[in-house]
Scaffold this active site. Structure first.
Site, PDB file in Angstrom:
ATOM      1  N   GLU A  51      18.085 -52.039  17.575  1.00 28.09           N
ATOM      2  CA  GLU A  51      18.432 -52.177  18.836  1.00 28.09           C
ATOM      3  C   GLU A  51      17.591 -53.365  19.523  1.00 28.09           C
ATOM      4  O   GLU A  51      18.544 -54.165  20.258  1.00 28.09           O
ATOM      5  CB  GLU A  51      18.873 -51.019  19.632  1.00 28.09           C
ATOM      6  CG  GLU A  51      19.703 -49.805  18.925  1.00 28.09           C
ATOM      7  CD  GLU A  51      18.662 -48.838  17.852  1.00 28.09           C
ATOM      8  OE1 GLU A  51      19.046 -47.696  18.106  1.00 28.09           O
ATOM      9  OE2 GLU A  51      17.674 -49.435  17.478  1.00 28.09           O
ATOM     10  N   CYS A  74      16.889 -43.768  19.410  1.00 28.68           N
ATOM     11  CA  CYS A  74      15.939 -42.862  19.540  1.00 28.68           C
ATOM     12  C   CYS A  74      15.811 -42.807  21.157  1.00 28.68           C
ATOM     13  O   CYS A  74      16.212 -43.902  21.892  1.00 28.68           O
ATOM     14  CB  CYS A  74      14.685 -43.482  19.001  1.00 28.68           C
ATOM     15  SG  CYS A  74      13.904 -45.007  19.717  1.00 28.68           S
ATOM     16  N   SER A 167       8.066 -46.814 -28.052  1.00 30.42           N
ATOM     17  CA  SER A 167       9.092 -46.606 -27.052  1.00 30.42           C
ATOM     18  C   SER A 167       9.389 -48.014 -26.283  1.00 30.42           C
ATOM     19  O   SER A 167      10.134 -48.089 -25.551  1.00 30.42           O
ATOM     20  CB  SER A 167       8.783 -45.832 -25.897  1.00 30.42           C
ATOM     21  OG  SER A 167       7.583 -45.971 -25.164  1.00 30.42           O
ATOM     22  N   LEU A 203       1.857 -50.204 -13.325  1.00 29.15           N
ATOM     23  CA  LEU A 203       2.608 -49.650 -12.267  1.00 29.15           C
ATOM     24  C   LEU A 203       2.676 -50.357 -10.972  1.00 29.15           C
ATOM     25  O   LEU A 203       2.810 -49.841 -10.074  1.00 29.15           O
ATOM     26  CB  LEU A 203       2.132 -48.390 -11.974  1.00 29.15           C
ATOM     27  CG  LEU A 203       1.892 -47.536 -13.261  1.00 29.15           C
ATOM     28  CD1 LEU A 203       1.387 -45.984 -13.109  1.00 29.15           C
ATOM     29  CD2 LEU A 203       3.477 -47.154 -14.246  1.00 29.15           C
ATOM     30  N   LEU A 296       5.096 -34.258 -17.885  1.00 30.58           N
ATOM     31  CA  LEU A 296       5.084 -34.325 -16.371  1.00 30.58           C
ATOM     32  C   LEU A 296       6.675 -34.087 -15.826  1.00 30.58           C
ATOM     33  O   LEU A 296       6.725 -33.150 -15.099  1.00 30.58           O
ATOM     34  CB  LEU A 296       4.739 -35.497 -15.902  1.00 30.58           C
ATOM     35  CG  LEU A 296       4.357 -35.668 -14.422  1.00 30.58           C
ATOM     36  CD1 LEU A 296       3.739 -34.671 -13.825  1.00 30.58           C
ATOM     37  CD2 LEU A 296       4.104 -36.882 -14.280  1.00 30.58           C
TER      38      LEU A 296
END
Length: 365
Positions: A51, A74, A167, A203, A296
């Protein structure tokens, strides 16, 4: 026309994907005499809210104009002043809102303050789209836990690797590129030590203008090699290693390399994933992309930390009764005990398919 202006506010909000965590993404548009005179969005955590940016960008006096905002303004002092104050100060006549804010500090109070000042407020404009924009934020605010997306790629016969463990690559380059947009959008990426030992991954996020997620490695016995890419780049990319067995000498070396260590053992001598999520939330990590292997993945489902599944299916078959599947371990014994999912979306990505599911929790319909 309300939907038209709110759609523009949504477009603006999406410009900040990956940069507002742990804050929500918000867009705002100011309209006067059926013309947009100001627009803005929340660009980064700690920066001005949507805003206030919209008011800064106004091309004329916004008094008696209308404000369209994707999330309830807010009304409290946080990293920035309340947005309700400037809306009142600028003499806005009507405020149109997409989503109400579940944050207890706001939660309808912003709307009430505006109404008390004689401003007309209307909620629910493109509510479904506005809610979807901030799925992560809503979950984080309500549960004080990160939103976890389990992502994996498999063949048409449900394999994530051949019997030899190979893979690379199951999915197409286009699908792999899309994963980097997921990494950019979420705060952290988590894998197990098996993935680090097998692939030595970096990663990181490899899209122009993207941000690297915080890297989280679940490594119960601290097997992570000091020469791995993760350790070698820990001073460049925030990295956390969660472990369950103390090894003072290795711990010291990892800390000197720039790694943050979290000692979080469970009763079985493994990393306690629930405790890990709580620890991450305290560091304002609101979301995690789980790119782990079968072990995992099973532990994450068992512990109940997963909210969404993002599953890529490649048009190929590996076969083999010993080939790896996405979720390892013993698995459920009875069909009725399967982890229930709720279909979310499906899209074609190159030659692959991306299916997304919400993970149902106990008691959910």
């Amino acid at each position: 026309m309300k939907e038209h202006y709110m759609q523009r506010a949504l477009q603006l909000a999406q410009l900040a994907v990956g940069h507002t965590s742990p804050n929500p993404m918000v867009g705002a548009v100011i309209v006067k005499h059926n013309k947009i005179i100001g627009e803005g969005y929340h660009q980064y955590c700690g920066g001005l809210h949507a805003e206030r940016n919209a008011f800064l960008n106004c091309t004329e006096d916004p008094a008696e104009g209308d404000l369209y905002v994707t999330l309830e303004p807010c009304c409290h002092h946080g990293r920035t002043p309340p947005c309700t104050d400037i809306i009142i100060e600028k003499n806005i006549k009507n405020v149109f809102i997409g989503s109400t804010d579940p944050n207890p500090l706001v939660a309808g109070k912003g709307i009430a303050i505006l109404q008390q000042k004689g401003i007309h407020v209307e909620t629910g404009i493109l509510k479904e789209q506005c809610d979807a924009l901030n799925t992560v934020f809503f979950h984080y605010i309500k549960t004080k836990q990160p939103y976890v997306v389990m992502k994996y790629a498999m063949t048409a016969d449900g394999k994530i690797a051949t019997v030899t463990g190979d893979s690379k690559w199951i999915t197409s380059e286009k699908a792999r590129e899309q994963v980097h947009y997921m990494r950019n959008a979420l705060s952290a990426i988590m894998v197990g030590i098996g993935t680090v030992l097998a692939d030595n991954p970096l990663l990181n996020c490899r899209i122009e203008g993207g941000k690297n997620p915080t890297r989280i490695i679940c490594d119960s016995t601290l097997k992570i090699p000091m020469e791995s890419q993760i350790v070698q780049t820990a001073n460049e990319i925030p990295t956390i290693v969660a472990f369950a067995k103390k090894q003072p000498e290795k711990q010291q070396k990892l800390q000197q390399a720039g790694i943050q260590l979290l000692y979080l053992p469970n009763e079985y001598g493994k990393v306690d994933l629930k405790a890990l999520m709580t620890a991450l939330a305290k560091q304002e990590i609101d979301s995690v992309l789980l790119e782990g292997g079968a072990t995992l993945n099973e532990c994450a489902l068992q512990s109940g930390i997963v909210q969404r599944i993002a599953l890529y299916i490649a048009p190929k078959i590996f076969g083999g009764s010993q080939s790896k599947t996405p979720v390892g371990g013993r698995g459920v014994l009875l069909a009725r005990d399967a982890y229930p999912l709720h279909f979310r979306s499906c899209q074609k990505v190159g030659e692959d398919m991306l299916l997304e599911y919400d993970v149902k929790k106990a008691g959910e319909l």
